[in-house]
Write an enzyme that holds these catalytic residues in place. Structure first.
Site, PDB file in Angstrom:
ATOM      1  N   GLY A 119       0.770  -1.239   0.000  1.00 39.12           N
ATOM      2  CA  GLY A 119       0.000   0.000   0.000  1.00 39.12           C
ATOM      3  C   GLY A 119       0.800   1.288   0.000  1.00 39.12           C
ATOM      4  O   GLY A 119       0.230   2.363  -0.169  1.00 39.12           O
ATOM      5  N   GLU A 162       4.009  -7.231   1.756  1.00 41.56           N
ATOM      6  CA  GLU A 162       3.751  -7.520   0.334  1.00 41.56           C
ATOM      7  C   GLU A 162       3.714  -6.192  -0.389  1.00 41.56           C
ATOM      8  O   GLU A 162       2.656  -5.627  -0.619  1.00 41.56           O
ATOM      9  CB  GLU A 162       2.366  -8.173   0.163  1.00 41.56           C
ATOM     10  CG  GLU A 162       2.082  -9.290   1.091  1.00 41.56           C
ATOM     11  CD  GLU A 162       0.597  -9.505   1.355  1.00 41.56           C
ATOM     12  OE1 GLU A 162       0.277 -10.582   1.859  1.00 41.56           O
ATOM     13  OE2 GLU A 162      -0.232  -8.614   1.080  1.00 41.56           O
ATOM     14  N   GLY A 192       4.199  -3.669  -3.499  1.00 41.91           N
ATOM     15  CA  GLY A 192       4.246  -3.688  -4.960  1.00 41.91           C
ATOM     16  C   GLY A 192       4.698  -2.356  -5.514  1.00 41.91           C
ATOM     17  O   GLY A 192       5.857  -2.130  -5.851  1.00 41.91           O
ATOM     18  N   ARG A 193       3.755  -1.426  -5.555  1.00 35.78           N
ATOM     19  CA  ARG A 193       3.962  -0.134  -6.208  1.00 35.78           C
ATOM     20  C   ARG A 193       5.235   0.575  -5.734  1.00 35.78           C
ATOM     21  O   ARG A 193       5.993   1.110  -6.536  1.00 35.78           O
ATOM     22  CB  ARG A 193       2.750   0.754  -5.908  1.00 35.78           C
ATOM     23  CG  ARG A 193       2.756   2.094  -6.620  1.00 35.78           C
ATOM     24  CD  ARG A 193       1.628   2.974  -6.064  1.00 35.78           C
ATOM     25  NE  ARG A 193       0.374   2.266  -5.989  1.00 35.78           N
ATOM     26  CZ  ARG A 193      -0.545   2.241  -6.951  1.00 35.78           C
ATOM     27  NH1 ARG A 193      -0.342   2.905  -8.057  1.00 35.78           N
ATOM     28  NH2 ARG A 193      -1.674   1.559  -6.784  1.00 35.78           N
ATOM     29  N   ARG A 222      -4.085   3.008 -15.925  1.00 37.46           N
ATOM     30  CA  ARG A 222      -4.309   3.749 -14.685  1.00 37.46           C
ATOM     31  C   ARG A 222      -4.928   5.147 -14.897  1.00 37.46           C
ATOM     32  O   ARG A 222      -5.837   5.521 -14.164  1.00 37.46           O
ATOM     33  CB  ARG A 222      -3.006   3.873 -13.878  1.00 37.46           C
ATOM     34  CG  ARG A 222      -2.379   2.522 -13.523  1.00 37.46           C
ATOM     35  CD  ARG A 222      -1.288   2.648 -12.494  1.00 37.46           C
ATOM     36  NE  ARG A 222      -1.806   3.130 -11.247  1.00 37.46           N
ATOM     37  CZ  ARG A 222      -1.795   4.386 -10.852  1.00 37.46           C
ATOM     38  NH1 ARG A 222      -1.230   5.317 -11.583  1.00 37.46           N
ATOM     39  NH2 ARG A 222      -2.332   4.738  -9.721  1.00 37.46           N
ATOM     40  N   TYR A 274      -8.348   5.073 -12.972  1.00 39.65           N
ATOM     41  CA  TYR A 274      -8.306   5.728 -11.654  1.00 39.65           C
ATOM     42  C   TYR A 274      -8.133   7.242 -11.741  1.00 39.65           C
ATOM     43  O   TYR A 274      -7.870   7.883 -10.727  1.00 39.65           O
ATOM     44  CB  TYR A 274      -7.100   5.206 -10.841  1.00 39.65           C
ATOM     45  CG  TYR A 274      -6.993   3.717 -10.695  1.00 39.65           C
ATOM     46  CD1 TYR A 274      -8.047   2.958 -10.218  1.00 39.65           C
ATOM     47  CD2 TYR A 274      -5.792   3.047 -11.013  1.00 39.65           C
ATOM     48  CE1 TYR A 274      -7.929   1.576 -10.063  1.00 39.65           C
ATOM     49  CE2 TYR A 274      -5.671   1.671 -10.852  1.00 39.65           C
ATOM     50  CZ  TYR A 274      -6.736   0.952 -10.378  1.00 39.65           C
ATOM     51  OH  TYR A 274      -6.607  -0.405 -10.218  1.00 39.65           O
ATOM     52  N   CYS A 316      -9.818   3.997 -30.000  1.00 44.43           N
ATOM     53  CA  CYS A 316     -11.089   4.661 -30.296  1.00 44.43           C
ATOM     54  C   CYS A 316     -11.899   4.834 -29.020  1.00 44.43           C
ATOM     55  O   CYS A 316     -12.929   4.184 -28.818  1.00 44.43           O
ATOM     56  CB  CYS A 316     -11.861   3.855 -31.325  1.00 44.43           C
ATOM     57  SG  CYS A 316     -11.057   3.927 -32.909  1.00 44.43           S
ATOM     58  N   GLU A 317     -11.414   5.652 -28.127  1.00 48.95           N
ATOM     59  CA  GLU A 317     -12.064   5.938 -26.839  1.00 48.95           C
ATOM     60  C   GLU A 317     -11.718   7.363 -26.456  1.00 48.95           C
ATOM     61  O   GLU A 317     -10.530   7.715 -26.449  1.00 48.95           O
ATOM     62  CB  GLU A 317     -11.481   5.051 -25.724  1.00 48.95           C
ATOM     63  CG  GLU A 317     -11.885   3.624 -25.721  1.00 48.95           C
ATOM     64  CD  GLU A 317     -13.262   3.370 -25.119  1.00 48.95           C
ATOM     65  OE1 GLU A 317     -13.663   4.091 -24.186  1.00 48.95           O
ATOM     66  OE2 GLU A 317     -13.922   2.444 -25.609  1.00 48.95           O
ATOM     67  N   TYR A 349       1.538  -1.728 -12.005  1.00 47.34           N
ATOM     68  CA  TYR A 349       0.186  -1.752 -12.561  1.00 47.34           C
ATOM     69  C   TYR A 349       0.155  -1.109 -13.948  1.00 47.34           C
ATOM     70  O   TYR A 349      -0.811  -0.451 -14.333  1.00 47.34           O
ATOM     71  CB  TYR A 349      -0.819  -1.089 -11.592  1.00 47.34           C
ATOM     72  CG  TYR A 349      -0.725  -1.692 -10.200  1.00 47.34           C
ATOM     73  CD1 TYR A 349      -1.225  -2.962  -9.947  1.00 47.34           C
ATOM     74  CD2 TYR A 349      -0.073  -1.024  -9.160  1.00 47.34           C
ATOM     75  CE1 TYR A 349      -1.089  -3.542  -8.688  1.00 47.34           C
ATOM     76  CE2 TYR A 349       0.068  -1.600  -7.910  1.00 47.34           C
ATOM     77  CZ  TYR A 349      -0.451  -2.855  -7.680  1.00 47.34           C
ATOM     78  OH  TYR A 349      -0.308  -3.442  -6.446  1.00 47.34           O
TER      79      TYR A 349
HETATM   80  C1  LIG Z   1      -3.481  -8.032  -0.405  1.00 49.69           C
HETATM   81  C2  LIG Z   1      -2.576  -7.112  -1.125  1.00 49.69           C
HETATM   82  N1  LIG Z   1      -1.279  -7.062  -0.759  1.00 49.69           N
HETATM   83  C3  LIG Z   1      -0.408  -6.246  -1.381  1.00 49.69           C
HETATM   84  C4  LIG Z   1      -0.811  -5.420  -2.418  1.00 49.69           C
HETATM   85  C5  LIG Z   1       0.197  -4.524  -3.074  1.00 49.69           C
HETATM   86  O1  LIG Z   1      -0.165  -3.215  -2.909  1.00 49.69           O
HETATM   87  P1  LIG Z   1       0.818  -2.025  -3.339  1.00 49.69           P
HETATM   88  O2  LIG Z   1       1.198  -2.241  -4.745  1.00 49.69           O
HETATM   89  O3  LIG Z   1      -0.004  -0.811  -3.123  1.00 49.69           O
HETATM   90  O4  LIG Z   1       1.991  -2.090  -2.415  1.00 49.69           O
HETATM   91  C6  LIG Z   1      -2.147  -5.436  -2.824  1.00 49.69           C
HETATM   92  C7  LIG Z   1      -2.607  -4.547  -3.904  1.00 49.69           C
HETATM   93  O5  LIG Z   1      -3.711  -4.344  -4.180  1.00 49.69           O
HETATM   94  C8  LIG Z   1      -3.055  -6.310  -2.163  1.00 49.69           C
HETATM   95  O6  LIG Z   1      -4.329  -6.378  -2.530  1.00 49.69           O
END
Ligand SMILES: Cc1ncc(COP(=O)(O)O)c(C=O)c1O
Length: 401
Positions: free
Chosen positions: A221, A253, A255-256, A292, A296, A321-322, A350
């Site tokens: 997150g 966990e 990601g971004r 994105r 969003y 075409c949007e 993403y």
């Molecule tokens: C359960 C869970 N963990 C980790 C993530 C990774 O989130 P982020 O890319 O915001 O760190 C997500 C993203 O939606 C998620 O749903």
């Protein structure tokens, strides 16, 4: 940078995604520093970017994988990540997948609902297979400031178990002979306000003490600066992480935060169309590759190899075409010259992982730029007709049977 970008563009054609190692490394170091005083077990959220080469880069830094599907699981394996460093998340899990991943020896699973907990009990009763460590995803009912589609930790969201149901879950677990290892929490994505994390981390640490768990999965997150330049206060994060988590083993966990700023979506400016108020710069990219902004209303920043000074605003558009096929919304900035290359920044997370075949365009190439200046094609662009590959299997079914 212009000669290098042109060189790569000549080799792989535009559009393509470009990732730079130095930024990945710097973001990994940031995260490790925040958790340097606690027992920390990081995984990378593969949903943000499932390229096996990039996963192997994370693996080299000791970072495991958090996967959702068999596809992401295989991408992680292809990146060399052992199953003993994998966590499985998923909103609805089939018993077939539960058995498969248990047999593969994955390390952890986050249980999303009471129904899922009962399914694990069923699996344990009917199959003699060692189960992964079980974490219970709780929904802490915390409001965060981010796009509504990526908020996940409030009552109205489908994720996790309400705090009122924790005792019920522990009773069910006991009845079906399951041992839970800890709680999991994930309140949403692209959150740049550290107070929200302090609230979430305090809640989970308090609950863990109350229930006697020593493992906590704090999810991901962490937000990154897009056009608005808002960013997390890592000093503040480190201070409450240290005080809240010193007696726990912390899993995450992310990601971004780890890959978002390390990726650029590179497109070519094809045609500049003037309206009274702005220049619409139409490129050979589109929302099919970088969804994105349309999904969003995300505002990525951009730069171009040949900017033309102008006072009007410019909007960077795709070729689909949007009307909503926007890569960068109206911004007062110099306009890319026709024929120049444009880098849409913060596209590492993403970006490719949400890309699709809308309007029949192929998925683009991905290129990795290493710290020593070498570049590697880490995914070739698809052929123009690749999206037809699974059509017309030739099988015919008789509806009367
Ligand atoms: C359960 C869970 N963990 C980790 C993530 C990774 O989130 P982020 O890319 O915001 O760190 C997500 C993203 O939606 C998620 O749903």
């Amino acid at each position: 940078m212009k000669p290098l970008l042109e060189h790569i563009a000549n080799a792989v054609n535009t559009p393509f995604f470009l990732y730079h190692e130095s930024m990945i490394k710097s973001r990994i170091e940031d995260v490790l520093n925040v958790f340097s005083t606690v027992d920390f077990q990081p995984t990378f959220a593969v949903k943000a970017n499932a390229n096996p080469f990039l996963l192997s880069v994370f693996h080299a830094y000791g970072i495991g994988a958090d996967f959702i599907s068999r596809g992401e699981f295989e991408a992680s394996r292809a990146g060399g990540i052992p199953t003993s460093k994998m966590t499985w998340n998923g909103n609805v899990k089939s018993e077939d997948d539960m058995l498969f991943f248990s047999k593969q020896g994955i390390q952890n699973v986050n249980i999303d609902s009471i129904g899922e907990l009962q399914k694990w009990g069923h699996l344990k009763k009917n199959h003699n297979v060692p189960l992964p460590s079980l974490f219970l995803r709780i929904n802490p009912s915390i409001e965060v400031s981010t796009h509504p589609y990526i908020k996940t930790g409030m009552k109205q969201h489908k994720f996790g178990i309400s705090l009122h149901d924790i005792d019920t879950c522990l009773r069910i677990a006991q009845e079906v002979g399951l041992t839970l290892q800890g709680f999991h929490i994930h309140i949403g994505s692209q959150i740049t306000d550290s107070d929200s994390f302090e609230k979430a981390y305090s809640t989970i640490s308090k609950l863990s003490r109350q229930y006697g768990f020593t493992n906590i999965n704090i999810g991901g997150g962490w937000g990154i600066p897009y056009f608005d330049k808002k960013q997390l206060d890592l000093q503040q994060m480190k201070s409450f992480v240290t005080s809240l988590f010193s007696h726990f083993r912390i899993w995450c966990e992310m990601g971004r935060y780890l890959i978002g700023e390390a990726g650029w979506y590179i497109v070519r400016a094809c045609e500049n169309r003037e309206s009274e108020v702005e220049t619409m710069c139409i490129t050979d990219g589109g929302m099919n590759h970088l969804l994105r902004p349309s999904l969003y209303k995300a505002h990525h920043s951009f730069s171009s190899t040949d900017p033309i000074p102008q006072k009007k605003s410019v909007r960077i558009m795709g070729r689909l075409c949007e009307t909503g096929d926007i890569l960068v919304p109206s911004t007062v900035q110099n306009c890319p010259k026709e024929g120049s290359l444009i880098a849409i920044h913060q596209s590492g997370a993403y970006g490719f992982s949400m890309a699709n075949h809308y309007n029949g365009f192929p998925l683009p190439a991905e290129v990795f730029l290493s710290q020593n200046g070498e570049w590697t094609i880490i995914r070739k662009a698809e052929s123009n007709t690749c999206f037809l590959d699974q059509c017309d299997s030739g099988e015919r079914y008789d509806i009367t049977h």
